[in-house]
Write a protein that holds these residues in place. Structure first.
Motif, PDB file in Angstrom:
ATOM      1  N   GLY A 234      52.602  37.468  55.121  1.00  0.00           N
ATOM      2  CA  GLY A 234      51.140  37.548  54.853  1.00  0.00           C
ATOM      3  C   GLY A 234      50.811  37.058  53.402  1.00  0.00           C
ATOM      4  O   GLY A 234      49.766  37.268  52.852  1.00  0.00           O
ATOM      5  N   VAL A 235      52.014  36.167  52.839  1.00  0.00           N
ATOM      6  CA  VAL A 235      51.824  35.589  51.579  1.00  0.00           C
ATOM      7  C   VAL A 235      50.457  34.731  51.653  1.00  0.00           C
ATOM      8  O   VAL A 235      50.791  33.934  52.215  1.00  0.00           O
ATOM      9  CB  VAL A 235      53.186  35.122  50.940  1.00  0.00           C
ATOM     10  N   PRO A 236      49.541  34.646  50.773  1.00  0.00           N
ATOM     11  CA  PRO A 236      48.509  33.673  50.612  1.00  0.00           C
ATOM     12  C   PRO A 236      48.848  32.271  50.809  1.00  0.00           C
ATOM     13  O   PRO A 236      50.086  32.077  50.064  1.00  0.00           O
ATOM     14  CB  PRO A 236      47.613  34.141  49.698  1.00  0.00           C
ATOM     15  N   ALA A 237      48.217  31.430  51.384  1.00  0.00           N
ATOM     16  CA  ALA A 237      48.376  30.085  51.024  1.00  0.00           C
ATOM     17  C   ALA A 237      48.739  29.608  49.734  1.00  0.00           C
ATOM     18  O   ALA A 237      47.804  30.073  48.817  1.00  0.00           O
ATOM     19  CB  ALA A 237      47.439  29.246  51.887  1.00  0.00           C
ATOM     20  N   GLY A 238      49.546  28.640  49.341  1.00  0.00           N
ATOM     21  CA  GLY A 238      49.814  28.179  48.129  1.00  0.00           C
ATOM     22  C   GLY A 238      50.456  29.154  47.294  1.00  0.00           C
ATOM     23  O   GLY A 238      51.009  28.354  46.169  1.00  0.00           O
ATOM     24  N   VAL A 239      50.759  30.208  47.594  1.00  0.00           N
ATOM     25  CA  VAL A 239      51.594  31.142  46.676  1.00  0.00           C
ATOM     26  C   VAL A 239      52.980  30.574  46.614  1.00  0.00           C
ATOM     27  O   VAL A 239      53.730  30.777  45.611  1.00  0.00           O
ATOM     28  CB  VAL A 239      51.580  32.633  46.967  1.00  0.00           C
TER      29      VAL A 239
END
Length: 489
Positions: free
Chosen positions: A195-200
Protein backbone atom coordinates in the motif's frame (compact mmCIF):
# COMPACT_ATOMS: atom_id res chain seq x y z
CA UNK A 1 11.57 -16.03 -16.97
CA UNK A 2 9.25 -13.47 -18.47
CA UNK A 3 10.32 -9.85 -18.87
CA UNK A 4 10.66 -8.03 -15.55
CA UNK A 5 9.86 -4.35 -15.49
CA UNK A 6 10.68 -1.04 -13.85
CA UNK A 7 8.34 0.57 -11.33
CA UNK A 8 7.82 4.31 -11.81
CA UNK A 9 5.02 6.41 -10.32
CA UNK A 10 3.01 3.35 -9.37
CA UNK A 11 3.22 1.74 -12.83
CA UNK A 12 5.20 -1.20 -14.17
CA UNK A 13 6.94 0.06 -17.30
CA UNK A 14 9.57 -0.95 -19.85
CA UNK A 15 12.61 1.19 -20.60
CA UNK A 16 11.93 4.34 -22.61
CA UNK A 17 14.59 3.24 -25.11
CA UNK A 18 13.05 -0.22 -25.44
CA UNK A 19 16.43 -1.80 -24.65
CA UNK A 20 16.72 -4.90 -22.49
CA UNK A 21 19.38 -6.86 -20.62
CA UNK A 22 19.66 -10.62 -20.06
CA UNK A 23 20.31 -11.72 -16.49
CA UNK A 24 22.79 -14.60 -16.27
CA UNK A 25 22.97 -17.45 -13.75
CA UNK A 26 26.63 -17.45 -12.59
CA UNK A 27 26.49 -21.20 -11.97
CA UNK A 28 25.97 -22.18 -15.61
CA UNK A 29 25.69 -18.92 -17.62
CA UNK A 30 22.07 -19.61 -18.56
CA UNK A 31 19.74 -16.66 -19.10
CA UNK A 32 17.31 -16.61 -16.18
CA UNK A 33 15.45 -13.38 -16.97
CA UNK A 34 15.30 -10.41 -19.31
CA UNK A 35 14.81 -6.96 -17.82
CA UNK A 36 14.52 -3.40 -19.17
CA UNK A 37 17.78 -1.51 -19.61
CA UNK A 38 16.90 1.93 -18.34
CA UNK A 39 19.01 5.03 -18.86
CA UNK A 40 19.12 8.65 -17.73
CA UNK A 41 15.67 9.32 -19.26
CA UNK A 42 14.09 6.61 -17.13
CA UNK A 43 15.93 7.98 -14.11
CA UNK A 44 14.59 11.48 -14.81
CA UNK A 45 11.03 10.14 -15.05
CA UNK A 46 11.41 8.40 -11.70
CA UNK A 47 12.98 11.49 -10.11
CA UNK A 48 10.07 13.62 -11.34
CA UNK A 49 7.59 11.15 -9.85
CA UNK A 50 9.44 11.03 -6.52
CA UNK A 51 9.78 14.82 -6.40
CA UNK A 52 6.09 15.38 -7.02
CA UNK A 53 5.13 12.69 -4.51
CA UNK A 54 7.32 14.27 -1.84
CA UNK A 55 6.26 17.84 -2.55
CA UNK A 56 2.55 16.99 -2.39
CA UNK A 57 3.20 15.76 1.15
CA UNK A 58 0.91 12.73 1.10
CA UNK A 59 3.51 10.29 2.37
CA UNK A 60 5.58 12.60 4.58
CA UNK A 61 2.44 13.87 6.30
CA UNK A 62 1.03 10.39 6.82
CA UNK A 63 1.12 9.72 10.57
CA UNK A 64 4.33 7.92 11.49
CA UNK A 65 2.35 5.09 13.06
CA UNK A 66 0.61 4.44 9.73
CA UNK A 67 3.89 4.55 7.81
CA UNK A 68 5.31 2.10 10.33
CA UNK A 69 2.36 -0.23 9.79
CA UNK A 70 3.00 -0.28 6.03
CA UNK A 71 6.71 -0.95 6.53
CA UNK A 72 5.75 -3.76 8.91
CA UNK A 73 3.41 -5.15 6.25
CA UNK A 74 6.35 -5.32 3.83
CA UNK A 75 8.23 -7.42 6.40
CA UNK A 76 5.26 -9.79 6.65
CA UNK A 77 5.05 -10.14 2.87
CA UNK A 78 8.78 -10.91 2.69
CA UNK A 79 8.26 -13.65 5.26
CA UNK A 80 5.29 -14.97 3.27
CA UNK A 81 7.32 -15.11 0.04
CA UNK A 82 10.59 -16.14 1.67
CA UNK A 83 11.14 -19.27 -0.43
CA UNK A 84 10.51 -17.52 -3.74
CA UNK A 85 12.81 -14.66 -2.79
CA UNK A 86 15.55 -17.04 -1.63
CA UNK A 87 15.32 -18.99 -4.88
CA UNK A 88 15.59 -15.81 -6.95
CA UNK A 89 18.53 -14.56 -4.88
CA UNK A 90 20.45 -17.80 -5.37
CA UNK A 91 19.70 -17.90 -9.10
CA UNK A 92 20.85 -14.31 -9.45
CA UNK A 93 24.00 -14.41 -7.30
CA UNK A 94 25.08 -18.06 -7.17
CA UNK A 95 25.10 -18.16 -3.36
CA UNK A 96 23.70 -21.18 -1.55
CA UNK A 97 19.96 -21.21 -1.06
CA UNK A 98 20.50 -21.83 2.65
CA UNK A 99 22.39 -18.53 2.86
CA UNK A 100 19.66 -16.81 0.84
CA UNK A 101 17.00 -18.05 3.25
CA UNK A 102 19.01 -16.56 6.09
CA UNK A 103 19.23 -13.30 4.18
CA UNK A 104 15.45 -13.16 3.86
CA UNK A 105 15.05 -13.56 7.62
CA UNK A 106 17.53 -10.72 8.13
CA UNK A 107 15.76 -8.55 5.55
CA UNK A 108 12.37 -9.02 7.18
CA UNK A 109 14.04 -8.15 10.48
CA UNK A 110 15.35 -4.87 9.06
CA UNK A 111 11.88 -3.83 7.88
CA UNK A 112 10.40 -4.78 11.26
CA UNK A 113 13.05 -2.83 13.14
CA UNK A 114 12.46 0.39 11.22
CA UNK A 115 8.70 -0.11 11.37
CA UNK A 116 9.00 -0.02 15.14
CA UNK A 117 11.21 3.09 15.05
CA UNK A 118 8.92 5.04 12.71
CA UNK A 119 6.92 6.77 15.47
CA UNK A 120 9.50 6.77 18.26
CA UNK A 121 11.15 10.15 17.64
CA UNK A 122 8.85 12.98 18.68
CA UNK A 123 11.66 15.51 18.80
CA UNK A 124 13.00 17.19 21.92
CA UNK A 125 12.54 20.36 23.90
CA UNK A 126 15.68 22.32 24.68
CA UNK A 127 16.15 25.14 27.13
CA UNK A 128 15.00 28.52 25.88
CA UNK A 129 17.44 31.42 26.40
CA UNK A 130 14.57 33.87 26.94
CA UNK A 131 11.42 33.81 29.12
CA UNK A 132 8.18 32.74 27.44
CA UNK A 133 10.07 30.87 24.70
CA UNK A 134 9.66 27.32 23.49
CA UNK A 135 12.66 25.83 21.73
CA UNK A 136 12.27 22.44 20.11
CA UNK A 137 14.22 20.22 17.74
CA UNK A 138 12.43 17.97 15.26
CA UNK A 139 13.55 15.60 12.54
CA UNK A 140 11.97 15.75 9.10
CA UNK A 141 12.48 13.59 6.01
CA UNK A 142 15.36 14.58 3.72
CA UNK A 143 13.15 14.47 0.62
CA UNK A 144 13.93 12.58 -2.59
CA UNK A 145 16.49 9.81 -2.04
CA UNK A 146 18.55 8.10 -4.72
CA UNK A 147 19.58 4.61 -3.62
CA UNK A 148 22.19 2.51 -5.43
CA UNK A 149 22.81 -1.06 -4.31
CA UNK A 150 25.52 -3.66 -5.09
CA UNK A 151 25.35 -7.12 -6.64
CA UNK A 152 26.70 -9.21 -3.75
CA UNK A 153 23.75 -8.87 -1.34
CA UNK A 154 21.11 -7.34 -3.61
CA UNK A 155 18.05 -7.43 -1.40
CA UNK A 156 19.79 -7.23 1.96
CA UNK A 157 21.54 -4.01 0.99
CA UNK A 158 18.30 -2.70 -0.53
CA UNK A 159 16.47 -3.30 2.76
CA UNK A 160 19.04 -1.23 4.67
CA UNK A 161 18.06 1.73 2.47
CA UNK A 162 14.38 1.15 1.70
CA UNK A 163 13.13 0.54 5.24
CA UNK A 164 14.50 3.68 6.97
CA UNK A 165 13.69 5.90 3.96
CA UNK A 166 10.06 4.79 3.90
CA UNK A 167 9.66 4.84 7.69
CA UNK A 168 10.77 8.49 7.86
CA UNK A 169 8.48 9.73 5.07
CA UNK A 170 10.92 10.14 2.19
CA UNK A 171 10.34 9.28 -1.44
CA UNK A 172 12.96 7.32 -3.32
CA UNK A 173 14.39 5.98 -6.54
CA UNK A 174 16.27 2.69 -6.22
CA UNK A 175 18.81 1.45 -8.76
CA UNK A 176 19.92 -2.12 -8.05
CA UNK A 177 22.99 -3.60 -9.68
CA UNK A 178 22.24 -4.22 -13.32
CA UNK A 179 23.40 -7.84 -13.00
CA UNK A 180 21.37 -8.86 -9.91
CA UNK A 181 18.00 -7.04 -9.97
CA UNK A 182 15.54 -9.90 -9.57
CA UNK A 183 14.81 -9.87 -5.83
CA UNK A 184 14.66 -6.08 -5.80
CA UNK A 185 12.00 -6.22 -8.52
CA UNK A 186 10.10 -8.76 -6.46
CA UNK A 187 10.25 -6.67 -3.29
CA UNK A 188 8.85 -3.68 -5.20
CA UNK A 189 5.87 -5.88 -6.03
CA UNK A 190 5.50 -6.38 -2.28
CA UNK A 191 5.92 -2.63 -1.65
CA UNK A 192 3.03 -2.03 -4.04
CA UNK A 193 0.96 -4.76 -2.38
CA UNK A 194 1.63 -3.26 1.06
CA UNK A 195 0.00 0.00 0.00
CA UNK A 196 2.88 2.45 -0.49
CA UNK A 197 1.39 5.32 -2.56
CA UNK A 198 2.32 5.84 -6.21
CA UNK A 199 5.50 7.84 -6.73
CA UNK A 200 6.86 7.22 -3.23
CA UNK A 201 9.03 4.21 -4.15
CA UNK A 202 10.39 3.96 -7.69
CA UNK A 203 12.62 1.33 -9.29
CA UNK A 204 14.87 2.02 -12.27
CA UNK A 205 17.00 -0.69 -13.84
CA UNK A 206 20.18 0.02 -15.74
CA UNK A 207 23.89 0.78 -15.56
CA UNK A 208 25.60 3.04 -13.10
CA UNK A 209 27.10 5.16 -15.88
CA UNK A 210 23.62 6.27 -16.93
CA UNK A 211 21.02 5.74 -14.20
CA UNK A 212 23.41 6.11 -11.28
CA UNK A 213 25.08 9.16 -12.76
CA UNK A 214 21.71 10.89 -13.20
CA UNK A 215 20.70 10.17 -9.62
CA UNK A 216 24.00 11.55 -8.34
CA UNK A 217 23.95 14.78 -10.37
CA UNK A 218 20.23 15.64 -10.59
CA UNK A 219 19.30 18.68 -8.49
CA UNK A 220 15.90 17.25 -7.58
CA UNK A 221 17.55 14.42 -5.62
CA UNK A 222 18.28 15.43 -2.02
CA UNK A 223 20.30 12.42 -0.87
CA UNK A 224 22.37 9.65 -2.45
CA UNK A 225 22.89 6.40 -0.57
CA UNK A 226 25.43 4.17 -2.33
CA UNK A 227 26.98 0.84 -1.44
CA UNK A 228 29.75 -0.36 -3.74
CA UNK A 229 33.33 0.15 -4.85
CA UNK A 230 35.55 3.02 -3.85
CA UNK A 231 36.22 4.21 -7.42
CA UNK A 232 32.50 4.58 -8.15
CA UNK A 233 31.93 6.12 -4.72
CA UNK A 234 34.42 8.89 -5.48
CA UNK A 235 32.67 9.61 -8.78
CA UNK A 236 29.33 9.87 -6.97
CA UNK A 237 30.86 12.31 -4.48
CA UNK A 238 32.10 14.49 -7.32
CA UNK A 239 28.74 14.44 -9.11
CA UNK A 240 26.82 15.15 -5.90
CA UNK A 241 29.05 18.13 -5.10
CA UNK A 242 27.47 20.12 -7.94
CA UNK A 243 24.32 20.61 -5.86
CA UNK A 244 25.74 19.68 -2.44
CA UNK A 245 23.32 16.83 -1.81
CA UNK A 246 23.52 14.69 1.30
CA UNK A 247 25.67 11.55 0.98
CA UNK A 248 25.70 8.14 2.65
CA UNK A 249 28.45 5.93 1.25
CA UNK A 250 29.65 2.43 2.12
CA UNK A 251 32.71 1.75 -0.02
CA UNK A 252 34.03 -1.61 1.09
CA UNK A 253 36.98 -2.70 3.16
CA UNK A 254 40.15 -4.71 3.49
CA UNK A 255 39.37 -6.08 6.87
CA UNK A 256 41.99 -7.37 9.34
CA UNK A 257 41.38 -10.37 11.57
CA UNK A 258 43.96 -10.55 14.38
CA UNK A 259 44.63 -14.00 15.85
CA UNK A 260 46.57 -14.09 19.13
CA UNK A 261 48.24 -17.29 20.33
CA UNK A 262 45.99 -17.45 23.39
CA UNK A 263 42.79 -17.60 21.31
CA UNK A 264 40.69 -20.75 21.14
CA UNK A 265 42.55 -22.25 18.20
CA UNK A 266 39.85 -24.41 16.61
CA UNK A 267 37.13 -21.77 16.86
CA UNK A 268 39.45 -19.10 15.47
CA UNK A 269 40.30 -21.31 12.49
CA UNK A 270 36.65 -22.06 11.84
CA UNK A 271 35.56 -18.43 12.04
CA UNK A 272 38.52 -17.24 9.97
CA UNK A 273 37.26 -19.48 7.17
CA UNK A 274 33.65 -18.34 7.59
CA UNK A 275 34.81 -14.75 7.69
CA UNK A 276 36.20 -14.98 4.16
CA UNK A 277 34.73 -17.83 2.15
CA UNK A 278 31.05 -17.24 2.83
CA UNK A 279 29.50 -16.21 -0.52
CA UNK A 280 32.89 -16.87 -2.18
CA UNK A 281 34.44 -13.92 -0.40
CA UNK A 282 32.15 -11.42 -2.11
CA UNK A 283 31.44 -9.56 1.13
CA UNK A 284 32.54 -6.01 1.96
CA UNK A 285 33.31 -7.03 5.54
CA UNK A 286 35.17 -10.25 4.69
CA UNK A 287 38.16 -10.84 6.97
CA UNK A 288 40.55 -11.24 4.07
CA UNK A 289 43.61 -10.03 6.03
CA UNK A 290 44.59 -12.63 8.61
CA UNK A 291 47.17 -11.23 11.04
CA UNK A 292 48.47 -14.21 13.04
CA UNK A 293 50.85 -14.28 16.01
CA UNK A 294 54.16 -15.74 14.92
CA UNK A 295 54.23 -18.57 17.48
CA UNK A 296 51.09 -20.19 16.01
CA UNK A 297 51.39 -18.98 12.40
CA UNK A 298 52.52 -22.20 10.77
CA UNK A 299 50.07 -24.37 12.70
CA UNK A 300 47.23 -21.96 11.93
CA UNK A 301 47.97 -21.84 8.20
CA UNK A 302 48.24 -25.65 8.05
CA UNK A 303 44.83 -25.98 9.69
CA UNK A 304 43.31 -23.49 7.25
CA UNK A 305 44.78 -25.26 4.22
CA UNK A 306 43.60 -28.68 5.42
CA UNK A 307 40.04 -27.39 5.78
CA UNK A 308 40.06 -25.44 2.53
CA UNK A 309 41.05 -28.48 0.47
CA UNK A 310 37.81 -30.16 1.54
CA UNK A 311 35.46 -27.36 0.45
CA UNK A 312 32.57 -28.47 -1.72
CA UNK A 313 31.97 -26.10 -4.62
CA UNK A 314 28.81 -26.34 -6.68
CA UNK A 315 25.27 -25.19 -7.31
CA UNK A 316 23.64 -23.09 -4.66
CA UNK A 317 20.67 -25.45 -4.81
CA UNK A 318 22.78 -28.50 -3.89
CA UNK A 319 22.50 -28.97 -0.12
CA UNK A 320 26.12 -30.18 0.05
CA UNK A 321 27.53 -27.05 -1.59
CA UNK A 322 29.60 -24.88 0.73
CA UNK A 323 30.72 -22.24 -1.78
CA UNK A 324 29.18 -21.12 -5.03
CA UNK A 325 30.60 -19.28 -8.04
CA UNK A 326 31.74 -15.70 -8.43
CA UNK A 327 29.19 -13.32 -9.87
CA UNK A 328 30.42 -12.88 -13.45
CA UNK A 329 33.13 -13.59 -16.00
CA UNK A 330 34.51 -10.08 -15.54
CA UNK A 331 34.73 -10.49 -11.79
CA UNK A 332 36.36 -13.91 -12.14
CA UNK A 333 39.01 -12.34 -14.40
CA UNK A 334 39.57 -9.61 -11.78
CA UNK A 335 40.18 -12.16 -9.02
CA UNK A 336 42.53 -14.15 -11.28
CA UNK A 337 44.55 -11.02 -12.00
CA UNK A 338 44.67 -10.23 -8.30
CA UNK A 339 46.12 -13.67 -7.53
CA UNK A 340 48.65 -13.34 -10.36
CA UNK A 341 49.75 -10.05 -8.79
CA UNK A 342 50.26 -11.74 -5.43
CA UNK A 343 52.53 -14.37 -6.97
CA UNK A 344 54.57 -11.67 -8.75
CA UNK A 345 54.89 -9.73 -5.51
CA UNK A 346 56.51 -12.72 -3.83
CA UNK A 347 53.69 -14.01 -1.64
CA UNK A 348 53.57 -17.78 -1.17
CA UNK A 349 50.54 -19.55 -2.59
CA UNK A 350 49.61 -22.06 0.10
CA UNK A 351 46.47 -23.43 -1.58
CA UNK A 352 44.18 -22.66 -4.50
CA UNK A 353 45.11 -19.97 -6.98
CA UNK A 354 43.24 -21.26 -10.02
CA UNK A 355 39.88 -22.37 -11.34
CA UNK A 356 38.63 -25.81 -10.33
CA UNK A 357 39.20 -28.64 -12.78
CA UNK A 358 35.92 -30.45 -12.09
CA UNK A 359 34.04 -30.98 -15.34
CA UNK A 360 30.70 -30.12 -13.74
CA UNK A 361 31.94 -26.64 -12.76
CA UNK A 362 33.37 -25.50 -16.08
CA UNK A 363 30.30 -23.51 -17.17
CA UNK A 364 30.23 -21.49 -13.97
CA UNK A 365 32.39 -18.65 -12.71
CA UNK A 366 34.14 -20.74 -10.06
CA UNK A 367 37.48 -20.06 -8.37
CA UNK A 368 39.16 -22.22 -5.77
CA UNK A 369 39.51 -20.84 -2.23
CA UNK A 370 42.99 -19.36 -2.07
CA UNK A 371 45.45 -18.60 0.74
CA UNK A 372 48.63 -16.51 0.48
CA UNK A 373 51.32 -16.52 3.16
CA UNK A 374 54.52 -14.47 3.57
CA UNK A 375 52.48 -11.32 2.98
CA UNK A 376 53.50 -7.79 3.91
CA UNK A 377 51.54 -4.54 3.97
CA UNK A 378 53.39 -3.09 0.98
CA UNK A 379 51.79 -5.71 -1.30
CA UNK A 380 48.78 -4.82 -3.44
CA UNK A 381 47.10 -8.06 -2.42
CA UNK A 382 47.18 -6.87 1.19
CA UNK A 383 46.04 -3.34 0.42
CA UNK A 384 43.47 -3.78 -2.36
CA UNK A 385 40.05 -5.42 -2.12
CA UNK A 386 39.87 -8.57 -4.27
CA UNK A 387 36.25 -9.25 -3.35
CA UNK A 388 36.79 -12.95 -3.88
CA UNK A 389 37.79 -16.15 -2.05
CA UNK A 390 41.33 -15.05 -1.21
CA UNK A 391 43.06 -14.74 2.19
CA UNK A 392 46.39 -13.03 2.83
CA UNK A 393 48.28 -14.01 6.00
CA UNK A 394 50.68 -11.71 7.87
CA UNK A 395 52.73 -12.40 11.00
CA UNK A 396 53.17 -10.34 14.15
CA UNK A 397 55.10 -10.68 17.41
CA UNK A 398 53.68 -7.99 19.69
CA UNK A 399 50.28 -6.52 20.43
CA UNK A 400 51.44 -3.12 19.19
CA UNK A 401 52.65 -4.59 15.91
CA UNK A 402 49.33 -6.39 15.37
CA UNK A 403 47.35 -3.15 15.75
CA UNK A 404 49.78 -1.23 13.54
CA UNK A 405 49.39 -3.82 10.79
CA UNK A 406 45.61 -3.81 11.15
CA UNK A 407 45.44 -0.03 10.74
CA UNK A 408 47.80 0.06 7.77
CA UNK A 409 45.06 0.48 5.16
CA UNK A 410 43.06 3.20 3.44
CA UNK A 411 39.96 1.30 4.56
CA UNK A 412 38.33 1.12 7.97
CA UNK A 413 35.13 -0.88 7.68
CA UNK A 414 35.54 -3.79 10.08
CA UNK A 415 38.03 -5.95 11.93
CA UNK A 416 38.34 -8.74 14.45
CA UNK A 417 40.44 -9.72 17.47
CA UNK A 418 40.76 -13.28 18.77
CA UNK A 419 42.17 -13.72 22.29
CA UNK A 420 41.24 -15.13 25.67
CA UNK A 421 42.70 -12.00 27.33
CA UNK A 422 39.79 -9.54 27.41
CA UNK A 423 41.96 -6.67 28.63
CA UNK A 424 44.25 -7.16 25.65
CA UNK A 425 41.25 -7.32 23.33
CA UNK A 426 39.92 -4.03 24.68
CA UNK A 427 43.32 -2.35 24.26
CA UNK A 428 43.40 -3.44 20.64
CA UNK A 429 39.81 -2.42 19.92
CA UNK A 430 40.43 1.05 21.33
CA UNK A 431 43.21 1.61 18.80
CA UNK A 432 41.68 -0.06 15.73
CA UNK A 433 40.32 2.50 13.26
CA UNK A 434 37.24 0.68 12.02
CA UNK A 435 33.49 1.15 12.19
CA UNK A 436 32.86 -2.33 13.58
CA UNK A 437 35.30 -4.47 15.57
CA UNK A 438 34.41 -7.96 16.75
CA UNK A 439 36.02 -9.69 19.72
CA UNK A 440 36.05 -13.49 19.37
CA UNK A 441 33.53 -13.20 16.53
CA UNK A 442 33.53 -12.17 12.89
CA UNK A 443 30.93 -10.86 10.43
CA UNK A 444 28.02 -10.76 12.84
CA UNK A 445 25.62 -7.87 12.24
CA UNK A 446 22.05 -7.10 13.30
CA UNK A 447 19.50 -4.37 12.51
CA UNK A 448 19.87 -2.34 15.71
CA UNK A 449 23.69 -1.98 15.51
CA UNK A 450 25.09 0.73 13.20
CA UNK A 451 27.12 -0.26 10.15
CA UNK A 452 29.68 1.82 8.28
CA UNK A 453 33.35 2.63 8.13
CA UNK A 454 36.21 4.94 9.00
CA UNK A 455 38.61 6.45 6.46
CA UNK A 456 37.88 5.58 2.82
CA UNK A 457 35.34 2.91 3.71
CA UNK A 458 32.67 5.57 3.49
CA UNK A 459 30.55 8.30 5.01
CA UNK A 460 27.64 7.87 7.40
CA UNK A 461 26.02 4.79 8.88
CA UNK A 462 23.31 2.28 7.99
CA UNK A 463 21.26 0.19 10.43
CA UNK A 464 20.51 1.12 13.99
CA UNK A 465 19.19 4.51 15.07
CA UNK A 466 21.97 6.21 13.12
CA UNK A 467 20.67 4.51 9.99
CA UNK A 468 17.31 6.20 10.32
CA UNK A 469 18.95 9.56 11.08
CA UNK A 470 20.66 9.46 7.67
CA UNK A 471 17.21 9.89 6.12
CA UNK A 472 16.22 12.91 8.20
CA UNK A 473 17.16 16.56 8.49
CA UNK A 474 17.29 18.34 11.85
CA UNK A 475 15.14 21.45 12.27
CA UNK A 476 15.20 23.84 15.20
CA UNK A 477 11.89 25.63 15.88
CA UNK A 478 11.67 28.55 18.28
CA UNK A 479 8.38 30.08 19.37
CA UNK A 480 8.07 33.25 21.42
CA UNK A 481 4.87 33.06 23.43
CA UNK A 482 5.03 36.70 24.48
CA UNK A 483 6.91 38.79 21.90
CA UNK A 484 7.98 42.31 22.87
CA UNK A 485 9.63 45.14 20.92
CA UNK A 486 13.41 45.23 21.01
CA UNK A 487 13.67 49.00 20.39
CA UNK A 488 17.13 48.76 18.93
CA UNK A 489 16.41 51.12 16.02
Amino acid sequence: MSLKQQYINGEWVTAISGETRDIINPFNQEVIATVPEGNDQDAKAAITAAREAFDNGEWSSTPATERGAIVRKIAELIERDKEELARLESLDTGKTVEESRGDMDDIAGVFRYYAELADKDGGELIDSPVPNGISRVVREPVGVCGQITPWNYPLLQASWKLAPALATGNTLIMKPSEITPLTTIKVFELIEEAGVPAGVANLVLGAGQTVGAELASNGDVDLISFTGGIVTGKKIMQAASVNVKKLALELGGKNPNIIFADADFDIAVDQALNGVFFHAGQICSAGTRLIVEESIHDKFVSALVERVKKFKLGSGFDEETQMGPLISADHLAKVEKYVETGVKEGATLAVGGHRPENSDLQKGFFYLPTIFTDCTTDMKIVQEEAFGPVITVEKFRTEEEAVKLANDSIYGLAGGVWTSDIAKAERCVAKMRMGTVWINEFNLYFPHAPWGGFKQSGIGRELGKLGIEEYTETKHIFQNLKPEPINWF
